[in-house]
Design an enzyme around this catalytic site. Structure first.
Site, PDB file in Angstrom:
ATOM      1  N   ASP A  55     -12.750   5.208  -1.530  1.00  0.00           N
ATOM      2  CA  ASP A  55     -11.853   4.061  -1.913  1.00  0.00           C
ATOM      3  C   ASP A  55     -12.904   2.861  -2.535  1.00  0.00           C
ATOM      4  O   ASP A  55     -13.920   2.945  -1.811  1.00  0.00           O
ATOM      5  CB  ASP A  55     -10.998   3.584  -0.875  1.00  0.00           C
ATOM      6  CG  ASP A  55      -9.540   3.143  -1.542  1.00  0.00           C
ATOM      7  OD1 ASP A  55      -9.619   2.681  -2.964  1.00  0.00           O
ATOM      8  OD2 ASP A  55      -8.638   3.048  -1.064  1.00  0.00           O
ATOM      9  N   GLU A  99       5.365  -6.452  -4.583  1.00  0.00           N
ATOM     10  CA  GLU A  99       4.881  -5.290  -3.702  1.00  0.00           C
ATOM     11  C   GLU A  99       3.812  -4.393  -4.243  1.00  0.00           C
ATOM     12  O   GLU A  99       3.803  -4.009  -5.406  1.00  0.00           O
ATOM     13  CB  GLU A  99       6.041  -4.475  -3.059  1.00  0.00           C
ATOM     14  CG  GLU A  99       6.964  -3.984  -4.300  1.00  0.00           C
ATOM     15  CD  GLU A  99       7.821  -2.915  -3.681  1.00  0.00           C
ATOM     16  OE1 GLU A  99       7.979  -2.869  -2.498  1.00  0.00           O
ATOM     17  OE2 GLU A  99       8.982  -2.395  -4.525  1.00  0.00           O
TER      18      GLU A  99
END
Length: 882
Positions: free
Chosen positions: A274, A620
């Site tokens: 990542d 979000e």
């Protein structure tokens, strides 16, 4: 792995690698023969001829060209959760959580195959003359996200397939197969399944979190979907997570990357970190497992990470760090070669190292994206994703209304359609658009009524702006830049307002930016919020104070309010990017005196009120900074509707007019008041580019809703353990013992289904054997409809077992009055339990088998039905954990 002796031999006998530039002087027959060789052999040969410095650069996600070897540049970073993302116009399918609500893996595999086609089209259209590719235009797709949505407060849960390991596994397998195709030697694209492992927030601390999951939860919840994906779909890439597991960063964990992934599961692809996860290994604000970036790179590569995704501000981004790691003896060149062979094997398989018009996917052209066929599939997916949560008989509408009031912050915004990690729809259908198109004879009135977390916003009039503090000259000074980062050559102009209409009439992306400066006059004193509309980054400064920052897409629509006076002007500076949507962008504000009355007046004059509520990915999402009640770091602290929306919906209901609540969001919402008071509630998720049309058709009754919830809707966040607690006790339908608002697997229909004639092929089996169950499912209503038949298994007499677990599901289309037999296999794993040590066994005793339209304990008034059977297990047996 190719032995070093073979690599050396190949180096003596093989010619230059088969890239576009290296093959310029070769005949087609030579190129074809070269491409037919094993990708692994070609990769090993190429790597054997690289210098250490060249090798070090190739393990970065932005791999540069090596002209002397004919290697083109390649950017590995490409996003495709629900369509080609961040690459201008593309078909935008419903956000992943919405696709999960279809409970239709076959449909999702078709979606992923379409997404792969569009990736190929983008790659072809932007591939350089030397074969190079740019970020977001490559063929290595960092999807799907199969982390378990263990807690609805997680902002990135919208990217997942829900809370259930089995359901997530089925969708993960389908999406990978769709992206890669059925020829491993020539994948259409390469899927990178993520984020491995035990990863699901919180976002604010993800770079430093050290998760210590129980052995039970690892086997029972966190790894089953990864195991299914790796062993069944054979993804050729995997992304390791930010967090540490049991004290070891995930991208440096030999236990997870070597023992489990490669040795036990047989994974043969490459592992990508990542982005910045390798830097986290050494950064003192993150894991700080080691002290230097050289040690971090060495630790990651030795553990099994092959490719580093990183950012310029980290030392692990720089190839010289890897060179020093080898020179310091922290990493051997052979270990580096292992990673490189894996990476170039992938590039050869994809065809990125060969001629542009060669390979089995050469038929895909640069225009094969956003086609009518692809958009039709997106619309089909949106229809199947919609979940009818409540219906007191209002829907479907008995007759077309004369006047419809469309109210709410999500009524007419593209943000409400696309979610995060999204592409740009060419002709989006918002809720307002969909209703106007579906009810052309009706008068459709639109009033925003409220913002998401603040009063409603409206366009700022031209008269509010001045170029000078004395307001002698109206308008603003605008400086237009040739790049999206306020850089390069620029030109000055005078604008009447903060507004730009770009991308017309062509749909080509404009990478540009603008800075407006001047002064603003407030018509009244009070608190104001600002928003720059459109899918673009922006910043707003009032009196040189930054009050709204969404430049990187990770900030809210209005970050904070600012108090303006009505007796003086305020300096204003707005900076905005021109990337993303093809639309008119302009600046808006919320005026203090604008209240509910315009929305209430529209409602009182209407026959039907559609309130489009919820959130967007500006609230979000991934590692954000949202300063609003109920939000933190991209996650949520409350599951309730934001207070301004709740206040308005109660006022709309008080008018006495029927209100349809359309929820647009990526997670569960605790709409307890609405459930008690409103006649109809639709969960639309982030429904994609054609979502507004699908919602309007559902309201009209053009199809019967068939979506089912892939996660539990709780009554309150207070019903859950702490968000930071990764233990599964008290979480998800499998271990939650409270009363949910809407349960996992739940969804209403416009027709009714009956279950009967259920039978097991054997009432008792020996532990480890397979049982089979069948049931007759009938559509007893007056409309055609699709039912999602769900199989649940429980072991009520076994301590620590889940309440029940999903073990199978089938989507069945039944015409009115039609019935059909539906059958399932019940393998040993379905009746097994996981012990505290992480081992799996099939204990003796009774297993409860339930087949129905939802969970076995769903209340009858939710219109769920099903049948229960008892299966006896004779003896006990240990079975593999996965």
């Amino acid at each position: 792995m190719i032995a070093r002796t073979l690599v050396s031999a190949l180096a003596l006998t093989m010619s230059l690698s088969g890239t576009a530039s290296a093959q310029a002087g070769k005949t087609p027959a030579t190129v074809t023969a070269r491409a037919a060789e094993s990708a692994e052999v070609r990769a090993a040969d190429l790597v054997s001829r690289m210098t250490l410095e060249e090798k070090a650069a190739q393990i970065q996600h932005g791999a540069p060209a090596i002209p002397r070897l004919g290697v083109p540049a390649y950017n590995w970073w490409n996003e495709g959760l629900h369509g080609v993302a961040r690459a201008d116009i593309a078909t935008v399918f419903p956000q992943v959580i919405g696709m999960a609500a279809t409970w239709d893996p076959e449909l999702v595999q078709r979606v992923a195959d379409t997404v792969a086609t569009e990736f190929r089209a983008k790659y072809v259209s932007t591939r350089g003359a030397d074969g190079s590719s740019a970020q977001y235009r490559g063929l290595t797709v960092w999807s799907p996200n199969i982390n378990i949505f263990r807690d609805p407060r997680w902002g990135r849960g919208q990217e997942t397939w829900g809370e259930d390991p089995y359901l997530t596994g089925r969708f993960g397998v389908a999406y990978i197969r769709g992206l890669q195709g059925d020829d491993p030697a020539h994948p259409k694209t390469i899927a990178a399944v993520k984020h491995y492992a035990v990863h699901s927030g919180p976002e604010a601390t993800r770079h430093s979190d050290d998760i210590h999951p129980s052995a039970h939860d690892v086997t029972d919840t966190y790894l089953p979907a990864f195991y299914a994906a790796v062993t069944e779909a054979r993804p050729q890439a995997l992304m390791c997570a930010y967090n540490a597991i049991d004290g070891v960063p995930a991208c440096a964990s030999e236990d997870y990357l070597q023992r489990r992934l490669r040795t036990d599961w047989g994974f043969e692809g490459h592992v990508v970190s990542d982005c910045a996860a390798v830097a986290d290994i050494y950064l003192p604000t993150s894991h700080a497992t080691v002290k230097t970036p050289e040690e971090a790179v060495a630790l990651a590569i030795k553990a099994g990470t092959d490719l580093i995704c990183d950012f310029r501000f980290n030392a692990t981004f720089r190839p010289e760090t890897t060179v020093r790691a080898v020179e310091q003896g922290l990493l051997t060149e052979a270990e580096l070669d292992r990673a490189l062979v894996r990476l170039f094997t992938a590039r050869y398989r994809l065809g990125t190292m060969d001629l542009a018009a060669s390979g089995p996917h050469a038929r895909i052209g640069s225009g094969d994206f956003d086609t009518p066929e692809h958009r039709a599939l997106a619309l089909e997916t949106a229809r199947k994703s919609l979940v009818l949560l409540k219906n007191d008989g209002l829907l479907p509408l008995a007759q077309a209304p004369r006047r419809i009031a469309v109210i709410g912050p999500n009524a007419d915004t593209v943000d409400a359609l696309v979610g995060n990690y999204n592409g740009t729809p060419s002709n989006p259908s918002t809720i307002l658009d969909g209703l106007r198109a579906r009810f052309p004879q009706a008068e459709v009135i639109h009033v925003e009524g409220t913002g998401w977390v603040a009063p409603p916003l409206e366009d700022i009039p031209d008269a509010a702006f001045c170029r000078d503090a004395a307001c002698v000259e109206s308008g603003l000074s605008a400086e237009a830049f040739e790049t999206a980062e306020l850089g390069g050559a620029s030109t000055m102009r005078a604008d009447a307002n903060v507004m730009v209409r770009w991308g017309w009439p062509d749909r080509e992306q404009r990478n540009a930016s603008t800075r407006w400066t001047g002064f603003v006059k407030a018509p009244e004193a009070g608190e104001y919020r600002f928003r720059y509309t459109g899918d673009a980054g922006y910043r707003v400064y009032i009196d040189e104070v930054l009050i709204a920052d969404m430049w990187d897409g990770a900030w809210p629509t209005s970050d904070r309010s600012v108090r303006l006076s009505d007796d003086k002007v305020h300096a204003i500076r707005v900076e905005a990017q021109q990337i993303g949507a093809r639309a008119t962008h302009r600046l808006q504000w919320s005026r203090p005196s604008v209240g509910d009355e315009p929305a209430l007046a529209a409602a009182r004059d209407a026959d039907l009120v559609v309130f489009a509520a919820g959130l967007t990915s500006k609230f979000e999402g991934e590692e954000m900074s949202v300063q609003a009640p109920g939000f933190a770091g991209g996650d949520r602290t409350s599951l309730d509707l934001p207070a301004p929306q709740q206040k308005l919906i109660e006022a709309l209901h008080a008018t006495g007019k029927p209100v349809v609540l359309v929820l647009i969001n990526g997670s569960a919402m605790s709409v307890n008041w609405a459930d008690q008071n409103l006649p109809a509630i639709i969960e639309a998720w982030y429904p994609g580019g054609d979502g507004g049309q699908a919602v309007a058709e559902l309201i009209a009754g053009d199809f019967s809703p068939s979506g089912r919830l892939p996660l539990t809707f709780y009554r309150s966040a207070d019903d859950l353990p702490a968000f930071t607690d990764y233990g599964m006790t008290g979480r998800t339908y499998r271990y939650f013992h409270g009363e949910p608002l809407y349960p996992f697997g739940y969804g209403l229909s416009y027709t009714r289904f009956r279950y009967d004639q259920a039978r097991l092929d054997h009432n008792s089996i020996a532990a480890g054997e397979i049982a089979r169950v069948s049931v007759q499912v009938a559509n007893t209503g007056e409309r055609d409809g699709e039912e999602v038949v769900q199989l649940y298994v429980s072991r009520p007499d076994v301590d620590g077992a889940p309440r029940h677990s999903l073990a199978g599901f089938q989507r069945v289309m039944l015409k009115a009055g039609e019935s059909r037999e539906v059958a399932f296999e019940i393998p040993a794993r379905a009746v097994s339990v996981v012990g505290e040590d992480g081992g799996r066994s099939v204990p003796a005793g009774h297993a409860r088998i339930w087949v129905g339209g939802g969970q076995p304990d769903v209340a009858v008034d939710r219109e769920s039905s099903g049948v229960e059977l008892d299966l006896t297990i004779i003896g006990a047996r240990s079975i593999p954990a996965f």
